[in-house]
Design an enzyme around this catalytic site. Structure first.
Site, short mmCIF file in Angstrom:
data_model
loop_
_atom_site.label_atom_id
_atom_site.label_comp_id
_atom_site.label_asym_id
_atom_site.label_seq_id
_atom_site.Cartn_x
_atom_site.Cartn_y
_atom_site.Cartn_z
N ASP A 169 -30.15 -12.90 51.39
CA ASP A 169 -29.26 -11.85 50.87
C ASP A 169 -29.11 -10.65 51.80
O ASP A 169 -28.19 -9.85 51.64
CB ASP A 169 -29.77 -11.35 49.51
CG ASP A 169 -29.62 -12.39 48.41
OD1 ASP A 169 -28.78 -13.29 48.57
OD2 ASP A 169 -30.35 -12.31 47.42
N GLN A 303 -26.26 -22.57 50.30
CA GLN A 303 -26.45 -21.45 51.23
C GLN A 303 -27.90 -21.31 51.70
O GLN A 303 -28.17 -20.75 52.76
CB GLN A 303 -26.01 -20.15 50.56
CG GLN A 303 -24.54 -20.11 50.24
CD GLN A 303 -24.21 -19.13 49.13
OE1 GLN A 303 -23.99 -17.96 49.38
NE2 GLN A 303 -24.19 -19.58 47.89
#
Length: 788
Positions: A169, A303
């Site tokens: 992130d 991801q």
């Protein structure tokens, strides 16, 4: 004695003898964690320390037993290219309790472990710091219980903690990039590029959800990298009425002959009232208001998966080595630190300062102080947001400033992935600044032939993901055609020039600077952006295109090494491009786990080759089955790739066999990596803003006249700073015969590659920082975070 030398001697005297280091991965997994674990283990063993794996994160620390195992050199072989974390990660409720931490302390003390290297997010690092603060009390408690001897309290009096942030992130304050972020961007961009082809076929709108529950970094940067029509992130909730504005934008793009729309949504996207904005809501909105055929794609855990990118492998390897150095230098009074990336440099920051600022971001968002939240995220995030707004949303003609300046953009030299993203950015920023933009085809060769035409906002749509050079590029230098180029400059009234290219671009600007004495047409602001896979331009640590080439090399090396799995022992000799510059061979070697990399900058002879063969022969007698040797194409005119291949084949008889591979132009092709797209986009935007400023400064008596050194500059990234440098001042830093800078920062990474390949060598730690403090508002001139 100079500082670097004294630091180097200090490192060689540093010893880990008698120390025990444990490494664990905690929280969510991220690509590149294995590279960090490998670096910690091998650097720890290199300095003489005992190194332990703690499997399954804090759960393994609490449970003890087989979860805490001593690591060997061979136990981290073949893990560099593996995604996730091979030592496992688990969220542990028990460690949050005092009893759980007491069990963990006992398990560490029984093995003499007082140095912890924690790879995880802010929760994992906060837990480690709490554990450190309670340590002496926990040991006292264990003595009272009779679990350990009284002298253990004195012997193991302090627990030392160093953290590395592993999180896709990129939500941790204090570092420009966290381990795993670049790889996650690779996964997103691969999907977006694939979706764009099907969307174009059917004239569809796609709504993509990417990860980022509390942080919109992935959504924002992927939107910038693919030129998305709209992006929604938690740090910047759209204003009321955003639905109508978005639909107008999508409709206008379709009217401008665009056959598709891409909307990227962070999973934590919210509106001004903290109400979640979902992909289904957006889909239904587009269908209802515009009637467009709309599809939703949720990327999810894709991801997190896949192999780590070259950037993440290098970042994790550098951080892992820096973490061990930090542990060796720590004292009882040293606060827990986190190893971070600032620009192109590793830095150490107090762990809890970073954690507190990260928590402040969330608090600001909860209290709807969104502008403050963006600033707290750091200059990298802020710059991404500004650049996206600048490039994605075109102002109405009535709102544009009128400058009456004409600016030409051209590519010079060999093509490099990311050039097109830089051209798109320059054109759109130039138009936003009120300039008339001109594109020059085929470099200066096309310039002298008059291949110059005005280029509009819509003309560069979809350029970010295109490889090569859509404008066309040639190696031709302007000196031969300077009179014809001056004629064309006069004919089209060109007031400024932006040249995007490699070493030829630098030479071109130097020639045009010299031509100012004869031709007033060249007395204009001229800027250069370094774009070459070789990364051989002076004045910058990184060039547009080099990251894409590195990824091509690393991906190929992974496949080549895998081709030998299950076969007998084998060594691969691989030739890379780069001219006389060894950047691709050296940094590619570090990222691919090479045993040696031969380059021009570090001369070698037959004795070195023989020593490398003997070193590989020794390694092959262990469980290691494969070797990898890289050679830069111009490293030595006599010790060719064929020569090295034949030497290794002959000397390795009976122990290993050899294969060779010349990678060639595959290093120059392919779609640009997310890094190159964003690096090109953002430094190009910055260069155009510099050109606009110079045009205003040098406009006198109805015309532009600029003849000073500082009006002909290269924009480069140096350590932590983005710097405009007059090209004439770069002459002294340049070896023009071999087309390389005289000093190159990445040469300091070569000992790191050798250490991780089990060679004894000196390692210059002059860049290893003392503990710094988190800067809330970094001065603009120090902002190198534009790199990503």
């Amino acid at each position: 004695m100079a500082q670097p030398d004294s630091k180097k001697i200090f490192f060689e005297n540093l010893s880990g003898a008698g120390k025990a280091i444990a490494v664990l991965t905690s929280g969510g997994d991220a690509q590149g964690m294995n590279a960090a674990v490998r670096a910690v283990v091998r650097m720890g063993l290199y300095v003489g320390a005992k190194v332990y794996f703690i499997h399954e994160g804090y759960q393994g620390m609490v449970d003890g037993g087989e979860n805490i195992r001593e690591a060997t050199w061979e136990s981290v072989s073949s893990m560099l290219q593996v995604g996730g974390t091979v030592i496992g990660s688990a969220r542990c409720k028990e460690f949050r309790t005092h009893e759980g931490r007491l069990k963990a302390a006992l398990n560490l003390v029984q093995r003499g472990i007082t140095n912890l290297c924690v790879i995880g997010g802010d929760g994992s690092l906060t837990g480690a710091n709490l554990f450190r603060e309670e340590w002496s009390g926990l040991l006292t408690e264990l003595v009272e219980q009779g679990s350990i001897e009284a002298d253990a309290v004195q012997k193991y009096s302090a627990l030392h903690i160093v953290g590395m942030v592993g999180s896709i992130d990129n939500d941790f304050c204090g570092t420009d990039m966290t381990i795993g972020t670049d790889s996650a961007l690779h996964r997103i961009i691969e999907v977006v590029d694939a979706i764009m082809t099907t969307a174009q076929s059917h004239q569809r709108t796609f709504v993509l959800e990417v990860m980022g529950r509390h942080c919109g970094y992935l959504a924002l940067v992927s939107a910038l990298a693919c030129g998305a029509d709209w992006v929604l992130i938690p740090e910047m909730p759209p204003e009321d009425g955003w639905e109508d504005k978005m639909c107008q934008k999508l409709s206008a793009n379709r009217a401008g002959m665009k056959r598709l729309n891409i909307i990227i949504v962070a999973e934590g996207a919210i509106d001004q009232n903290n109400k979640p904005i979902t992909t289904d809501y957006i889909k239904n909105l587009v269908v209802k208001c515009l009637g467009f055929d709309t599809r939703v794609t949720i990327l999810g855990h894709v991801q997190r998966g896949g192999t780590p990118s070259a950037f993440d492998r290098i970042l994790a390897s550098r951080m892992g080595v820096e973490a061990v150095l930090a542990l060796l230098e720590t004292t009882a009074n040293t606060p827990a630190c986190v190893v971070s990336l600032c620009g192109n440099q590793s830095v150490r920051l107090p762990l809890m300062e970073c954690v507190q600022m990260t928590q402040e971001v969330q608090k600001a968002m909860d209290e709807k102080r969104f502008e403050e939240a963006v600033k707290l995220r750091g200059r990298s995030f802020e710059n991404n947001l500004k650049t996206y707004k600048l490039l994605a949303h075109r102002k109405p003609e009535s709102e544009l400033p009128i400058s009456n300046f004409n600016v030409a953009v051209l590519n010079v030299g060999a093509p490099a992935a990311g050039m097109n993203a830089a051209v798109r950015s320059a054109v759109r920023v130039g138009i936003s600044e009120g300039h008339k933009m001109f594109a020059v085809n085929d470099g200066f060769e096309g310039f002298c032939k008059g291949q110059i035409k005005e280029i509009k906002w819509a003309d560069v749509g979809g350029w970010t993901g295109q490889g090569g050079s859509l404008l066309g590029t040639k190696r031709t230098l302007p000196a031969k055609h300077v009179d014809k180029i001056a004629d064309q400059m006069r004919k089209h009234n060109i007031n400024a020039l932006l040249v995007i290219g490699g070493f030829e671009a630098l030479e071109s600007l130097l020639q045009l600077y010299d031509a100012r004495a004869t031709y007033e047409e060249f007395c204009i602001p001229m800027g250069m952006l370094p774009a070459t896979i070789s990364n051989n331009v002076p004045g910058t640590d990184l060039s547009i295109g080099a990251d894409t080439a590195l990824n091509a090399i690393v991906e190929t090396c992974d496949r080549i090494k895998q081709s030998a799995s299950g076969t007998k022992r084998r060594v691969f000799i691989i030739e890379t491009m780069g001219g006389y510059c060894g950047y691709l061979a050296s940094v590619g070697g570090l990222a691919a786990g090479a045993d040696a990399a031969y380059i021009y900058e570090e001369p070698f002879d037959i004795r070195d080759l023989q020593a490398n063969v003997e070193h590989l022969t020794e390694k092959m007698k262990t469980s290691i089955q494969r070797g990898l040797v890289l050679r830069n194409e111009n490293s030595n005119e006599n010790y060719t790739t064929d020569f090295i291949y034949q030497l290794y084949t002959e000397e390795g008889k009976g122990v290993f066999d050899c294969r060779k591979n010349v990678l060639g132009h595959m290093q120059q092709g392919g779609a640009p990596s997310p890094f190159d797209r964003n690096f090109g986009t953002k430094i190009s935007a910055k260069a155009m803003q510099w050109i606009s400023k110079k045009l205003v400064e040098t406009f006198r008596q109805g015309r532009v006249f600029a003849n000073t050194e500082d009006s002909c500059c290269l924009l480069g990234m140096r350590r932590r700073a983005l710097v405009f440098q007059p090209v004439v001042q770069l002459k002294d830093e340049t070896d023009f015969v071999h087309r390389i800078p005289k000093e190159q920062w990445w040469l300091k990474l070569r000992p790191l590659m050798k250490i991780l390949a089990k060679y004894k060598t000196s390692y210059d730690v002059s860049d290893s920082g003392q503990l710094e403090h988190v800067m809330r508002n970094r001065p603009k001139e120090l902002d190198a975070s534009v790199a990503m």
